[in-house]
Design a protein around this motif. Structure first.
Motif, PDB file in Angstrom:
ATOM      1  N   LYS A 124       0.629  -1.239   0.053  1.00  0.00           N
ATOM      2  CA  LYS A 124       0.003   0.088   0.037  1.00  0.00           C
ATOM      3  C   LYS A 124       0.942   1.292  -0.020  1.00  0.00           C
ATOM      4  CE  LYS A 124      -4.003  -2.069   2.230  1.00  0.00           C
ATOM      5  NZ  LYS A 124      -4.670  -2.192   3.911  1.00  0.00           N
ATOM      6  N   GLU A 125       1.834   1.256   0.978  1.00  0.00           N
ATOM      7  CA  GLU A 125       2.917   2.365   0.905  1.00  0.00           C
ATOM      8  C   GLU A 125       3.422   2.520  -0.528  1.00  0.00           C
ATOM      9  OE1 GLU A 125       5.420   5.609   1.816  1.00  0.00           O
ATOM     10  OE2 GLU A 125       3.236   4.812   2.656  1.00  0.00           O
ATOM     11  N   ALA A 126       4.017   1.316  -1.247  1.00  0.00           N
ATOM     12  CA  ALA A 126       4.851   1.464  -2.552  1.00  0.00           C
ATOM     13  C   ALA A 126       3.947   1.977  -3.412  1.00  0.00           C
ATOM     14  CB  ALA A 126       5.049   0.180  -2.898  1.00  0.00           C
ATOM     15  N   ALA A 127       2.369   1.757  -3.402  1.00  0.00           N
ATOM     16  CA  ALA A 127       1.448   2.152  -4.287  1.00  0.00           C
ATOM     17  C   ALA A 127       1.548   3.773  -4.638  1.00  0.00           C
ATOM     18  CB  ALA A 127       0.182   1.645  -3.989  1.00  0.00           C
ATOM     19  N   THR A 128       2.096   4.376  -3.337  1.00  0.00           N
ATOM     20  CA  THR A 128       1.896   5.778  -3.490  1.00  0.00           C
ATOM     21  C   THR A 128       2.903   6.504  -4.119  1.00  0.00           C
ATOM     22  OG1 THR A 128       3.104   6.294  -1.341  1.00  0.00           O
ATOM     23  CG2 THR A 128       0.818   5.910  -1.130  1.00  0.00           C
TER      24      THR A 128
ATOM     25  N   SER B  75      11.179  -9.842   1.085  1.00  0.00           N
ATOM     26  CA  SER B  75      11.218  -9.800  -0.311  1.00  0.00           C
ATOM     27  C   SER B  75      10.498  -8.546  -0.705  1.00  0.00           C
ATOM     28  CB  SER B  75      10.677 -11.248  -0.923  1.00  0.00           C
ATOM     29  OG  SER B  75      11.574 -12.249  -0.484  1.00  0.00           O
ATOM     30  N   VAL B  76       9.190  -8.489  -0.331  1.00  0.00           N
ATOM     31  CA  VAL B  76       8.255  -7.390  -0.622  1.00  0.00           C
ATOM     32  C   VAL B  76       8.616  -6.300  -0.284  1.00  0.00           C
ATOM     33  CG1 VAL B  76       5.840  -6.679  -0.531  1.00  0.00           C
ATOM     34  CG2 VAL B  76       6.231  -8.922  -1.047  1.00  0.00           C
ATOM     35  N   LYS B  77       9.443  -6.295   0.829  1.00  0.00           N
ATOM     36  CA  LYS B  77       9.943  -4.801   1.277  1.00  0.00           C
ATOM     37  C   LYS B  77      10.806  -4.102   0.583  1.00  0.00           C
ATOM     38  CE  LYS B  77      12.292  -3.382   5.729  1.00  0.00           C
ATOM     39  NZ  LYS B  77      11.312  -2.829   6.368  1.00  0.00           N
ATOM     40  N   SER B  78      11.750  -4.993  -0.521  1.00  0.00           N
ATOM     41  CA  SER B  78      12.376  -4.182  -1.334  1.00  0.00           C
ATOM     42  C   SER B  78      11.722  -4.025  -2.687  1.00  0.00           C
ATOM     43  CB  SER B  78      13.698  -5.146  -1.437  1.00  0.00           C
ATOM     44  OG  SER B  78      14.698  -4.813  -0.503  1.00  0.00           O
ATOM     45  N   ILE B  79      10.959  -5.231  -3.394  1.00  0.00           N
ATOM     46  CA  ILE B  79      10.379  -5.380  -4.488  1.00  0.00           C
ATOM     47  C   ILE B  79       9.356  -4.307  -4.617  1.00  0.00           C
ATOM     48  CG2 ILE B  79       9.031  -7.013  -5.914  1.00  0.00           C
ATOM     49  CD1 ILE B  79      10.110  -9.432  -4.335  1.00  0.00           C
TER      50      ILE B  79
ATOM     51  N   ASP C 192       8.313  -2.936  12.744  1.00  0.00           N
ATOM     52  CA  ASP C 192       8.400  -2.608  11.365  1.00  0.00           C
ATOM     53  C   ASP C 192       7.130  -1.781  10.773  1.00  0.00           C
ATOM     54  OD1 ASP C 192       9.354  -2.169   8.786  1.00  0.00           O
ATOM     55  OD2 ASP C 192      10.235  -4.015   8.637  1.00  0.00           O
ATOM     56  N   GLU C 193       7.344  -0.404  10.476  1.00  0.00           N
ATOM     57  CA  GLU C 193       6.169   0.068  10.059  1.00  0.00           C
ATOM     58  C   GLU C 193       6.423   0.793   8.505  1.00  0.00           C
ATOM     59  OE1 GLU C 193       4.245   3.031  12.989  1.00  0.00           O
ATOM     60  OE2 GLU C 193       4.753   1.471  14.376  1.00  0.00           O
ATOM     61  N   PRO C 194       5.390   0.850   7.761  1.00  0.00           N
ATOM     62  CA  PRO C 194       5.903   1.188   6.402  1.00  0.00           C
ATOM     63  C   PRO C 194       6.354   2.598   5.963  1.00  0.00           C
ATOM     64  CG  PRO C 194       3.507   1.003   6.640  1.00  0.00           C
ATOM     65  CD  PRO C 194       3.977   0.482   7.938  1.00  0.00           C
ATOM     66  N   ILE C 195       5.967   3.650   7.016  1.00  0.00           N
ATOM     67  CA  ILE C 195       6.518   4.859   6.739  1.00  0.00           C
ATOM     68  C   ILE C 195       7.412   5.268   7.440  1.00  0.00           C
ATOM     69  CG2 ILE C 195       4.162   5.506   5.788  1.00  0.00           C
ATOM     70  CD1 ILE C 195       3.915   7.025   8.451  1.00  0.00           C
ATOM     71  N   VAL C 196       8.399   4.538   8.269  1.00  0.00           N
ATOM     72  CA  VAL C 196       9.313   4.947   9.210  1.00  0.00           C
ATOM     73  C   VAL C 196      10.614   4.127   9.005  1.00  0.00           C
ATOM     74  CG1 VAL C 196       9.939   4.713  11.789  1.00  0.00           C
ATOM     75  CG2 VAL C 196       7.605   4.748  11.200  1.00  0.00           C
TER      76      VAL C 196
ATOM     77  N   ARG D 146      18.627   2.830   4.502  1.00  0.00           N
ATOM     78  CA  ARG D 146      17.485   2.759   5.277  1.00  0.00           C
ATOM     79  C   ARG D 146      16.353   2.396   4.187  1.00  0.00           C
ATOM     80  NH1 ARG D 146      20.406   2.499   8.873  1.00  0.00           N
ATOM     81  NH2 ARG D 146      20.342   3.892  10.945  1.00  0.00           N
ATOM     82  N   LEU D 147      15.364   1.559   4.871  1.00  0.00           N
ATOM     83  CA  LEU D 147      13.954   1.026   3.872  1.00  0.00           C
ATOM     84  C   LEU D 147      12.657   1.676   4.440  1.00  0.00           C
ATOM     85  CD1 LEU D 147      14.955  -2.299   2.529  1.00  0.00           C
ATOM     86  CD2 LEU D 147      15.031  -0.203   1.480  1.00  0.00           C
ATOM     87  N   ASN D 148      11.727   1.885   3.809  1.00  0.00           N
ATOM     88  CA  ASN D 148      10.410   2.064   4.268  1.00  0.00           C
ATOM     89  C   ASN D 148      10.227   3.730   3.960  1.00  0.00           C
ATOM     90  OD1 ASN D 148      10.353  -0.299   5.146  1.00  0.00           O
ATOM     91  ND2 ASN D 148       9.960   0.395   7.316  1.00  0.00           N
ATOM     92  N   GLY D 149       8.875   3.832   3.622  1.00  0.00           N
ATOM     93  CA  GLY D 149       8.445   5.234   3.350  1.00  0.00           C
ATOM     94  C   GLY D 149       9.470   6.182   2.310  1.00  0.00           C
ATOM     95  N   GLU D 150       9.791   7.432   2.666  1.00  0.00           N
ATOM     96  CA  GLU D 150      10.393   8.562   1.854  1.00  0.00           C
ATOM     97  C   GLU D 150      11.922   7.637   1.634  1.00  0.00           C
ATOM     98  OE1 GLU D 150      11.646  12.113   4.247  1.00  0.00           O
ATOM     99  OE2 GLU D 150       9.867  11.326   5.133  1.00  0.00           O
TER     100      GLU D 150
END
Length: 485
Positions: A114-118, A160-164, A442-446, A458-462
């Motif tokens: 959902k986050e990647a969709a933005t 896997s999805v966290k990067s893909i 682990d939160e999608p925008i942090v 660093r991964l997630n969000g921006e």
């Protein structure tokens, strides 16, 4: 309904097919140790085709309207929700994950997509002034290029999805090398999801193989610009060296040795529950798991009595049983490594307050007390249901003990005084640490990532958008520049 037995092919250029190797990779259930299915392994030739097609499909993907790209990624979430029961069964059968673990992992995956969709709507550029008259400077945020992803066995669906998903959302093609222990949940299942969502053929590819077949080809291939790896520090070090040597950017999420610190004013009952979850979720096979519990001497007796009772009550066994908390570790080799670490700890002076049996892939919980910071069980990442307990007398001593490690991924501090916890947390050398919470967050925008030997980037969000894109400077001179000759 998705059938796990139908996902035993490579997924290259939008085509499901066998790898070109004559060798087979056996995919086994870690609890029953029976065969789920077999894959014909991918070769270096298969990897080359996957990278070539990922690169060419990027053009098609980036010509699609960003709002349409968003819609396609959101369809992936809808597909997961439609098949959640089947995916849960796959996580149980291939990983030995419990129902609780499966629900946790699937939820993380949905949030990440959902986050990647933005991302298609967030690739903002800039127009900047110039020192030259009549000139305009533009900065375009562009896809970085093809991304090679190497995923682990413990949370393979999510990690896997966290990067893909962010890489695709940022406009890149992706090739995934799934872990050989979890080639379906961490590989071909994801291919099926994105195929059904409608991404262009070839944009995402999955290869199932092992290092003895392909060597370092996956990392050294000239096409990928980024290698995103999640796994052990030893392997991550090798991958980072190869990547930098070949002018690729490494993104590394590596091992952990998280400290769970309990101060003298902590709510002990809550700390017991949080410490149990932080160590024993998915059999302790999580990089953020609390390997070390560091508890103030004044509350030690109360904590350890309640903690032992809590851990002894955790049901170990068949992950299909909804009451099971601790299922099998990934394989018998992992179980034997844990057994050796426990024995080494006892030899070095640790006391087994609770010592579980180890048979095959099944490892019952073990609590080691009287642990000192220099013992192997305090220094090494124990990827299983084993925990070390240490005591301290001052906050300064707790900080020193927490920092006495080469790792720095996660951590937790429990105290009645939140600000005291925050000030202590600032001094622990770790990428993430949580006051009055669990170590597994682990939160999608942090921003997510480690310090020291726990990783790079660093991964997630921006931060994912930043990692998977590059800035391109294009200037326009609306006049004619005055040149000296």
């Amino acid at each position: 309904m998705i059938d796990i037995h139908s996902l035993n092919k490579q997924y290259i250029a939008g085509i499901w097919r066998d790898g070109k190797s004559s060798r087979l990779l056996a995919d086994k259930n870690p609890y029953k140790d029976d065969l789920i299915t077999e894959f014909k392994m991918a070769t270096t030739e298969d990897i080359d085709e996957a990278y070539q097609r990922a690169q060419s499909a990027m053009d098609e993907w980036n010509q699609i309207n960003p709002y349409k790209q968003r819609d396609i990624l959101e369809k992936a979430v809808a597909y997961i929700e439609e098949h959640e029961e089947a995916i849960t069964n796959m996580i149980i059968d291939e990983l030995g994950g419990t129902h609780l673990k499966a629900a946790f992992e699937i939820g993380l995956v949905k949030d990440m997509i959902k986050e990647a969709a933005t991302f298609p709507l967030k690739k903002e550029g800039k127009i900047l002034p110039s020192v030259e008259d009549g000139k305009e400077n533009r900065l375009y945020r562009m896809p970085a290029g093809v991304v090679g992803v190497i995923s682990p066995f413990n949370f393979p669906f999510f990690l896997s999805v966290k990067s893909i998903a962010p890489a695709i959302g940022a406009g890149n093609g992706v090739v995934l090398k799934a872990h050989e222990e979890t080639p379906i949940v961490g590989g071909t299942l994801i291919a099926k999801i994105f195929e059904e969502a409608g991404i262009p053929k070839g944009l995402f590819n999955v290869v199932v193989t092992d290092i003895s077949e392909i060597g370092d080809t996956f990392v050294e291939h000239p096409i990928p610009r980024i290698i995103s790896f999640t796994g052990s520090t030893a392997v991550g070090k090798h991958i980072a060296q190869l990547a930098v040597k070949n002018f690729k950017k490494p993104l590394l999420e590596l091992g952990g040795n998280s400290a769970f610190i309990i101060l003298d004013d902590a709510d002990i009952d809550y700390a017991v529950h949080a410490a149990a979850f932080s160590r024993f979720t998915h059999q302790g096979q999580i990089c953020m798991s609390a390997n070390r519990i560091i508890v103030h001497q004044s509350v030690y007796e109360e904590f350890i009595t309640k903690y032992k009772a809590k851990i002894a009550s955790l049901k170990t066994g068949d992950p299909r049983n909804p009451d099971t908390v601790i299922g099998p570790v990934v394989n018998e080799g992992a179980a034997q490594n844990l057994k050796a670490l426990i024995e080494k700890g006892i030899e070095q002076g640790a006391t087994p307050l609770l010592k579980g049996d180890i048979q095959g892939n099944m490892v019952e919980p073990t609590i080691l007390t009287n642990v000192t910071p220099d013992m192997d069980v305090a220094q090494k990442e124990m990827f299983g249901p084993v925990v070390s307990v240490m005591t301290f007398e001052t906050d300064e001593e707790a900080i020193q003990m927490a920092n006495h490690t080469n790792f720095g991924l996660s951590g937790a501090v429990h105290t009645a005084d939140g600000e005291r916890g925050v000030q202590l947390a600032k001094r622990v050398h770790t990428g993430m640490i949580h006051v009055n919470d669990i170590t597994i967050n682990d939160e999608p925008i942090v921003a997510f990532g480690g310090e020291k030997q726990s990783g790079l980037g660093r991964l997630n969000g921006e931060w994912s958008l930043e990692e998977f894109t590059t800035l391109k400077w294009i200037s326009i001179n609306y006049g004619q520049r005055q040149l000296p000759y």
